[in-house]
Design an enzyme around this catalytic site. Structure first.
Site, PDB file in Angstrom:
ATOM      1  N   SER A  32      30.354  42.963  32.820  1.00  0.00           N
ATOM      2  CA  SER A  32      30.285  42.008  33.730  1.00  0.00           C
ATOM      3  C   SER A  32      28.615  41.684  34.190  1.00  0.00           C
ATOM      4  O   SER A  32      28.489  41.046  35.094  1.00  0.00           O
ATOM      5  CB  SER A  32      31.058  42.371  34.975  1.00  0.00           C
ATOM      6  OG  SER A  32      30.533  43.738  35.370  1.00  0.00           O
ATOM      7  N   PHE A  45      46.081  42.877  40.247  1.00  0.00           N
ATOM      8  CA  PHE A  45      44.411  43.335  40.428  1.00  0.00           C
ATOM      9  C   PHE A  45      43.344  42.183  40.234  1.00  0.00           C
ATOM     10  O   PHE A  45      42.385  42.347  41.232  1.00  0.00           O
ATOM     11  CB  PHE A  45      44.164  44.485  39.469  1.00  0.00           C
ATOM     12  CG  PHE A  45      44.399  45.749  39.879  1.00  0.00           C
ATOM     13  CD1 PHE A  45      43.912  46.262  41.095  1.00  0.00           C
ATOM     14  CD2 PHE A  45      45.389  46.876  39.089  1.00  0.00           C
ATOM     15  CE1 PHE A  45      44.341  47.534  41.528  1.00  0.00           C
ATOM     16  CE2 PHE A  45      45.386  47.970  39.368  1.00  0.00           C
ATOM     17  CZ  PHE A  45      44.808  48.521  40.750  1.00  0.00           C
ATOM     18  N   PHE A  46      43.560  41.534  39.208  1.00  0.00           N
ATOM     19  CA  PHE A  46      42.466  40.804  39.023  1.00  0.00           C
ATOM     20  C   PHE A  46      42.546  39.518  39.782  1.00  0.00           C
ATOM     21  O   PHE A  46      41.398  38.612  40.118  1.00  0.00           O
ATOM     22  CB  PHE A  46      42.353  40.289  37.451  1.00  0.00           C
ATOM     23  CG  PHE A  46      41.967  41.516  36.626  1.00  0.00           C
ATOM     24  CD1 PHE A  46      40.610  41.681  36.550  1.00  0.00           C
ATOM     25  CD2 PHE A  46      42.707  42.402  35.994  1.00  0.00           C
ATOM     26  CE1 PHE A  46      40.232  42.831  35.969  1.00  0.00           C
ATOM     27  CE2 PHE A  46      42.163  43.524  35.455  1.00  0.00           C
ATOM     28  CZ  PHE A  46      40.917  43.845  35.339  1.00  0.00           C
ATOM     29  N   LYS A  60      27.524  38.025  34.075  1.00  0.00           N
ATOM     30  CA  LYS A  60      28.416  37.307  35.253  1.00  0.00           C
ATOM     31  C   LYS A  60      27.822  37.586  36.489  1.00  0.00           C
ATOM     32  O   LYS A  60      27.646  36.752  37.256  1.00  0.00           O
ATOM     33  CB  LYS A  60      29.750  37.643  35.131  1.00  0.00           C
ATOM     34  CG  LYS A  60      30.687  37.144  36.033  1.00  0.00           C
ATOM     35  CD  LYS A  60      32.105  37.675  36.097  1.00  0.00           C
ATOM     36  CE  LYS A  60      32.941  37.360  37.216  1.00  0.00           C
ATOM     37  NZ  LYS A  60      34.160  38.099  37.160  1.00  0.00           N
ATOM     38  N   GLU A  61      27.630  38.911  36.692  1.00  0.00           N
ATOM     39  CA  GLU A  61      27.048  39.218  38.184  1.00  0.00           C
ATOM     40  C   GLU A  61      25.732  38.748  38.248  1.00  0.00           C
ATOM     41  O   GLU A  61      25.224  38.540  39.475  1.00  0.00           O
ATOM     42  CB  GLU A  61      27.342  40.702  38.397  1.00  0.00           C
ATOM     43  CG  GLU A  61      28.797  41.111  38.127  1.00  0.00           C
ATOM     44  CD  GLU A  61      29.023  42.438  38.679  1.00  0.00           C
ATOM     45  OE1 GLU A  61      28.194  43.359  38.410  1.00  0.00           O
ATOM     46  OE2 GLU A  61      30.345  42.645  39.081  1.00  0.00           O
ATOM     47  N   ASP A  82      35.136  37.086  45.028  1.00  0.00           N
ATOM     48  CA  ASP A  82      33.790  36.501  44.243  1.00  0.00           C
ATOM     49  C   ASP A  82      33.049  35.564  45.141  1.00  0.00           C
ATOM     50  O   ASP A  82      31.878  35.273  44.791  1.00  0.00           O
ATOM     51  CB  ASP A  82      33.922  35.956  43.038  1.00  0.00           C
ATOM     52  CG  ASP A  82      34.332  37.050  41.866  1.00  0.00           C
ATOM     53  OD1 ASP A  82      34.021  38.232  42.280  1.00  0.00           O
ATOM     54  OD2 ASP A  82      34.778  36.727  40.848  1.00  0.00           O
ATOM     55  N   ARG A  98      25.500  35.096  39.450  1.00  0.00           N
ATOM     56  CA  ARG A  98      26.063  34.823  40.721  1.00  0.00           C
ATOM     57  C   ARG A  98      25.358  35.539  41.873  1.00  0.00           C
ATOM     58  O   ARG A  98      25.667  35.460  43.121  1.00  0.00           O
ATOM     59  CB  ARG A  98      27.565  35.113  40.936  1.00  0.00           C
ATOM     60  CG  ARG A  98      28.029  36.430  40.955  1.00  0.00           C
ATOM     61  CD  ARG A  98      29.594  36.649  41.362  1.00  0.00           C
ATOM     62  NE  ARG A  98      29.863  37.821  41.819  1.00  0.00           N
ATOM     63  CZ  ARG A  98      30.714  38.638  41.000  1.00  0.00           C
ATOM     64  NH1 ARG A  98      31.217  38.106  40.004  1.00  0.00           N
ATOM     65  NH2 ARG A  98      31.079  39.751  41.410  1.00  0.00           N
ATOM     66  N   ARG A 104      27.029  43.621  51.232  1.00  0.00           N
ATOM     67  CA  ARG A 104      26.584  42.023  50.813  1.00  0.00           C
ATOM     68  C   ARG A 104      26.041  41.507  52.100  1.00  0.00           C
ATOM     69  O   ARG A 104      25.010  40.835  52.109  1.00  0.00           O
ATOM     70  CB  ARG A 104      27.645  41.324  50.075  1.00  0.00           C
ATOM     71  CG  ARG A 104      27.924  41.869  48.585  1.00  0.00           C
ATOM     72  CD  ARG A 104      29.004  40.861  48.074  1.00  0.00           C
ATOM     73  NE  ARG A 104      29.694  41.672  46.870  1.00  0.00           N
ATOM     74  CZ  ARG A 104      30.785  42.043  46.669  1.00  0.00           C
ATOM     75  NH1 ARG A 104      31.740  42.107  47.819  1.00  0.00           N
ATOM     76  NH2 ARG A 104      31.115  42.650  45.866  1.00  0.00           N
ATOM     77  N   TRP A 116      40.338  47.007  25.847  1.00  0.00           N
ATOM     78  CA  TRP A 116      40.259  45.759  26.418  1.00  0.00           C
ATOM     79  C   TRP A 116      39.144  44.956  26.781  1.00  0.00           C
ATOM     80  O   TRP A 116      38.842  43.809  26.599  1.00  0.00           O
ATOM     81  CB  TRP A 116      41.017  45.993  27.663  1.00  0.00           C
ATOM     82  CG  TRP A 116      41.070  44.657  28.743  1.00  0.00           C
ATOM     83  CD1 TRP A 116      41.845  43.592  28.321  1.00  0.00           C
ATOM     84  CD2 TRP A 116      40.498  44.378  29.843  1.00  0.00           C
ATOM     85  NE1 TRP A 116      41.733  42.715  29.298  1.00  0.00           N
ATOM     86  CE2 TRP A 116      40.636  43.265  30.215  1.00  0.00           C
ATOM     87  CE3 TRP A 116      39.367  45.014  30.529  1.00  0.00           C
ATOM     88  CZ2 TRP A 116      40.205  42.533  31.338  1.00  0.00           C
ATOM     89  CZ3 TRP A 116      38.877  44.393  31.693  1.00  0.00           C
ATOM     90  CH2 TRP A 116      39.194  43.078  31.951  1.00  0.00           C
ATOM     91  N   HIS A 117      38.001  45.823  27.270  1.00  0.00           N
ATOM     92  CA  HIS A 117      36.766  45.032  27.628  1.00  0.00           C
ATOM     93  C   HIS A 117      36.176  44.402  26.134  1.00  0.00           C
ATOM     94  O   HIS A 117      35.381  43.552  26.444  1.00  0.00           O
ATOM     95  CB  HIS A 117      35.879  46.351  28.287  1.00  0.00           C
ATOM     96  CG  HIS A 117      35.810  46.406  29.540  1.00  0.00           C
ATOM     97  ND1 HIS A 117      36.398  47.406  30.211  1.00  0.00           N
ATOM     98  CD2 HIS A 117      35.618  45.586  30.725  1.00  0.00           C
ATOM     99  CE1 HIS A 117      36.520  47.514  31.593  1.00  0.00           C
ATOM    100  NE2 HIS A 117      35.658  46.308  31.742  1.00  0.00           N
ATOM    101  N   ARG A 147      32.087  52.512  44.324  1.00  0.00           N
ATOM    102  CA  ARG A 147      32.714  51.896  43.120  1.00  0.00           C
ATOM    103  C   ARG A 147      34.028  52.816  42.363  1.00  0.00           C
ATOM    104  O   ARG A 147      34.886  52.182  41.978  1.00  0.00           O
ATOM    105  CB  ARG A 147      31.835  51.705  41.948  1.00  0.00           C
ATOM    106  CG  ARG A 147      32.157  50.926  41.130  1.00  0.00           C
ATOM    107  CD  ARG A 147      32.016  49.438  41.534  1.00  0.00           C
ATOM    108  NE  ARG A 147      32.433  48.427  40.287  1.00  0.00           N
ATOM    109  CZ  ARG A 147      33.482  47.870  40.168  1.00  0.00           C
ATOM    110  NH1 ARG A 147      34.598  48.011  40.961  1.00  0.00           N
ATOM    111  NH2 ARG A 147      33.686  47.159  39.136  1.00  0.00           N
ATOM    112  N   ASP A 201      40.911  40.675  43.103  1.00  0.00           N
ATOM    113  CA  ASP A 201      39.651  40.887  43.001  1.00  0.00           C
ATOM    114  C   ASP A 201      38.690  39.572  42.836  1.00  0.00           C
ATOM    115  O   ASP A 201      37.678  39.322  43.440  1.00  0.00           O
ATOM    116  CB  ASP A 201      39.371  41.702  41.728  1.00  0.00           C
ATOM    117  CG  ASP A 201      37.770  42.171  41.578  1.00  0.00           C
ATOM    118  OD1 ASP A 201      37.426  42.794  42.385  1.00  0.00           O
ATOM    119  OD2 ASP A 201      37.164  41.589  40.666  1.00  0.00           O
ATOM    120  N   ASN A 215      32.907  48.592  32.612  1.00  0.00           N
ATOM    121  CA  ASN A 215      33.043  47.382  33.312  1.00  0.00           C
ATOM    122  C   ASN A 215      31.534  46.691  33.936  1.00  0.00           C
ATOM    123  O   ASN A 215      31.397  45.500  33.926  1.00  0.00           O
ATOM    124  CB  ASN A 215      34.032  47.613  34.789  1.00  0.00           C
ATOM    125  CG  ASN A 215      34.092  46.089  35.479  1.00  0.00           C
ATOM    126  OD1 ASN A 215      33.729  45.849  36.132  1.00  0.00           O
ATOM    127  ND2 ASN A 215      35.132  45.531  34.741  1.00  0.00           N
TER     128      ASN A 215
END
Length: 337
Positions: A223, A76-77, A226-227, A84, A230, A157, A308-309, A173, A80, A219
């Site tokens: 994130s 998955f990651f 980070k988002e 990016d 970028r 985008r 986990w997060h 989403r 994903d 999530n």
């Protein structure tokens, strides 16, 4: 997840007793497929804690069943991260890659398919083993929705038309967060299936939607920095600011409230499951499977995501900088063309 953003999750934390073994062996599968090719990439991948995530999503699984969950989370990651960079802003390139991967749902892949597609083909083959045709059809449908969502995000985008309403954003989403395939695998890992005739019932559908919403909201908080860095504009915090003119703090507080309300609804819906069994005439074995679905699939994907997060390094600054994020993305990109 930022420590100053508090969420109360009224569900028990669980983890597979086999998590230490799975954690120690988690790099073998992506390395065997060429999805991780350097020590820098391996260190960065380990920092994400994907074996830990799988052991929380599938606390009832051990051995090969847990390994399948770990490999799914790794995949998955890795997948994903391919979006990016520039690919995630190009709808046609995104479509080409997602179609190359999704082709595994229809049969064997050509040798020329990218490694990320061969990785998915292996996940799909192992996931389908021993499952009924009904489960396979349902899971394949969920996977196709997941892949289609990436194309929709790339279109947004590319056209520089970020989502301007929470409802519009949630519709896309809910697919790309990957909750449906994740929950499907809980049945495979536990060697059971929720009765097919109740899967699309109002109550079960609502439980799954809440699970997806809570995951994506958690999530988006985790994130956010980070988002922002970028230039990503499709994050619930940013969307609430555009839609309502709110401050960042108010938008975050609203998300906290939304999670609380959804979890209150979730617990109420859970209390309706015995009545669902009555309405659909479930026998004793089917009722037990529905209870397992609640306990070992839906509950764990909510609570496991939260735990986990809070512990994963995926959203730390060090993760983005480790070995040079751009170099890592270029390495991944070279495996996917």
């Amino acid at each position: 997840m930022p420590q100053d953003v508090d969420f109360h999750i009224p569900l028990p934390a669980r983890q597979s007793p086999d998590h230490l073994r799975a954690d120690a062996e988690q790099l073998a599968w992506p390395r065997s497929l060429g999805l991780i090719k350097s020590e820098a990439a391996a260190e960065r991948h380990l920092r994400g804690g994907y074996a830990d995530l799988a052991s929380r999503f599938y606390p009832h699984a051990t051995g090969a069943d847990l390994d399948l969950g770990v490999d799914l989370m790794s995949w998955f990651f890795l997948f994903d991260d391919l979006f990016d960079g520039p690919r995630g802003e190009d709808p046609e390139e995104t479509r080409q890659l997602t179609e190359a991967v999704a082709a595994a749902l229809d049969g064997p892949l050509p040798d020329t398919a990218p490694p990320i597609a061969h990785g998915f083909a292996d996940i799909w083959r192992r996931s389908s083993e021993g499952m009924t045709p009904g489960w396979c059809a349902r899971s394949a449908r969920h996977w196709r929705g997941y892949f289609d969502g990436y194309v929709d995000e790339a279109e947004s985008r590319f056209r520089n038309t970020p989502y301007n309403s929470a409802a519009q954003y949630l519709a896309v989403r809910r697919r790309t967060i990957g909750v449906q395939p994740t929950v499907d695998l809980a049945e495979r890992a536990g060697r059971f299936e929720v009765p097919h005739r109740v899967f699309d019932s109002t109550v079960v559908s609502a439980l799954l939607q809440i699970a997806a919403d809570v995951n994506l909201l958690l999530n988006d908080i985790a994130s956010l920095e980070k988002e922002e860095a970028r230039g990503e504009q499709n994050n619930m915090v940013m969307i609430l600011r555009r839609e309502h003119g709110w401050s960042k703090d108010r938008s975050v507080a609203h998300i906290q409230s939304e999670v609380r309300v959804r979890l209150e609804q979730y617990l109420l819906l859970e209390s309706c499951l015995p009545r669902v069994g009555d309405i659909y005439g479930l026998d004793e074995a089917e009722r037990a499977a529905l209870e397992r679905y609640r306990d070992d699939a839906v509950r764990t994907v909510i609570r496991g995501s939260y735990d986990w997060h809070r512990s994963s390094g995926r959203y730390d600054a060090e993760y983005a900088l480790a070995a040079g994020a751009q170099g890592y993305l270029e390495e991944l990109g070279s495996t996917a063309r």
